[in-house]
Design an enzyme around this catalytic site. Sequence first.
Site, short mmCIF file in Angstrom:
data_model
loop_
_atom_site.label_atom_id
_atom_site.label_comp_id
_atom_site.label_asym_id
_atom_site.label_seq_id
_atom_site.Cartn_x
_atom_site.Cartn_y
_atom_site.Cartn_z
CG ASP A 103 -2.21 0.58 1.03
OD1 ASP A 103 -2.46 1.05 -0.10
OD2 ASP A 103 -3.01 0.61 1.97
N GLY A 114 0.13 5.35 -4.51
CA GLY A 114 -0.52 6.59 -4.93
C GLY A 114 -0.02 7.77 -4.11
NE ARG A 115 -1.70 6.51 1.08
CZ ARG A 115 -1.76 5.61 2.04
NH1 ARG A 115 -1.57 5.98 3.29
NH2 ARG A 115 -1.99 4.35 1.75
CG ASN A 156 -7.22 -2.68 -5.97
OD1 ASN A 156 -6.25 -3.39 -5.70
ND2 ASN A 156 -7.57 -1.67 -5.19
CB ILE A 199 -7.29 -7.54 7.39
CG1 ILE A 199 -6.84 -7.63 8.87
CG2 ILE A 199 -6.93 -8.83 6.65
CD1 ILE A 199 -5.35 -7.70 9.09
CB SER A 200 -7.95 -4.18 2.95
OG SER A 200 -7.88 -2.97 3.62
C1 FPP Z 1 -1.78 -0.06 -3.43
O1 FPP Z 1 -1.33 1.29 -3.37
C2 FPP Z 1 -1.16 -0.75 -4.54
C3 FPP Z 1 -1.82 -1.36 -5.57
C4 FPP Z 1 -3.29 -1.39 -5.70
C5 FPP Z 1 -1.08 -2.01 -6.67
C6 FPP Z 1 0.17 -2.75 -6.29
C7 FPP Z 1 0.94 -3.01 -7.53
C8 FPP Z 1 2.28 -2.92 -7.66
C9 FPP Z 1 3.18 -2.68 -6.52
C10 FPP Z 1 2.93 -3.08 -8.99
C11 FPP Z 1 2.65 -4.32 -9.76
C12 FPP Z 1 2.82 -5.60 -9.02
C13 FPP Z 1 3.57 -6.65 -9.40
C14 FPP Z 1 3.43 -7.91 -8.61
C15 FPP Z 1 4.53 -6.63 -10.51
P1 FPP Z 1 -2.39 2.43 -3.61
O2 FPP Z 1 -2.51 2.68 -5.07
O3 FPP Z 1 -3.67 2.07 -2.93
O4 FPP Z 1 -1.73 3.67 -2.91
P2 FPP Z 1 -2.47 4.76 -2.00
O5 FPP Z 1 -3.07 4.02 -0.86
O6 FPP Z 1 -1.35 5.67 -1.58
O7 FPP Z 1 -3.48 5.44 -2.87
#
Ligand code: FPP
Length: 227
Positions: A2, A5-6, A50, A177-178
Amino acid sequence: MDGNGRWAKQKGMLRAFGHENGTKSVRETVEACAELGIENLTLYAFSTENWNRPKLEVDTLMKLLVSSLKKEIKTLLDNNIKLSAIGNLKSLPKKVLRELNEVIENTKDNKRMTLTLALSYGSREELLNTVKEISIKVKNNIISPENIDESIINEHLYTRNLPDVDLLIRTSGEQRISNFLLWQIAYAELYFTPILWPDFKRLHLYDAIIEYQKRERRFGKTSEQIS
Ligand code: FPP
């Protein structure tokens, strides 16, 4: 994983930039786990929820998955790592599924570590699916209701080939845990860190494992019983 984005927002960049940099943390974590002798690593890469993100972000994540799979197949083969996936995989775009299945097939005999990607994964969906599959077997007299036990449930989960979770790490300061492996984390140690996923590197993983090693896992017993 997680906080992509931030992390990007803090740098005045688009969310996609955060996801791209998140893949570098994926690579470092996978390598570090393999070096440490960890046998199973499961990464929550895309949840059933997602899909509700803006189409552009979903498309970007799917493209990133395909390019990462293409790029990392050699690393997986060189390091004797087997790729696996859990989730409602048939809901993935055909291109992703094709690439994923190819890497799964090409790494199926690797023994050092299993890297499992949770893709279009939601624990409640997994449990619902399990209940449906078991119900069909009951209806067809393959299983009798009185014989349903924990092992039967385990055998019908997407994680049927994986052990229970020992350590669950969530980055970015969220303490939830989401919908991740709800059944499988019954006795997992939980570790929450404020580090955003693209900043999560080898030393942060070591910190989590050192903290895990200090925990006393009693599984419902007393301290005296397990010492
Ligand atoms: C959550 O951060 C992250 C995701 C929904 C995507 C995770 C994907 C990757 C790390 C890249 C691809 C993966 C592989 C296995 C190659 P968020 O977008 O919710 O961030 P935020 O909470 O700050 O908005």
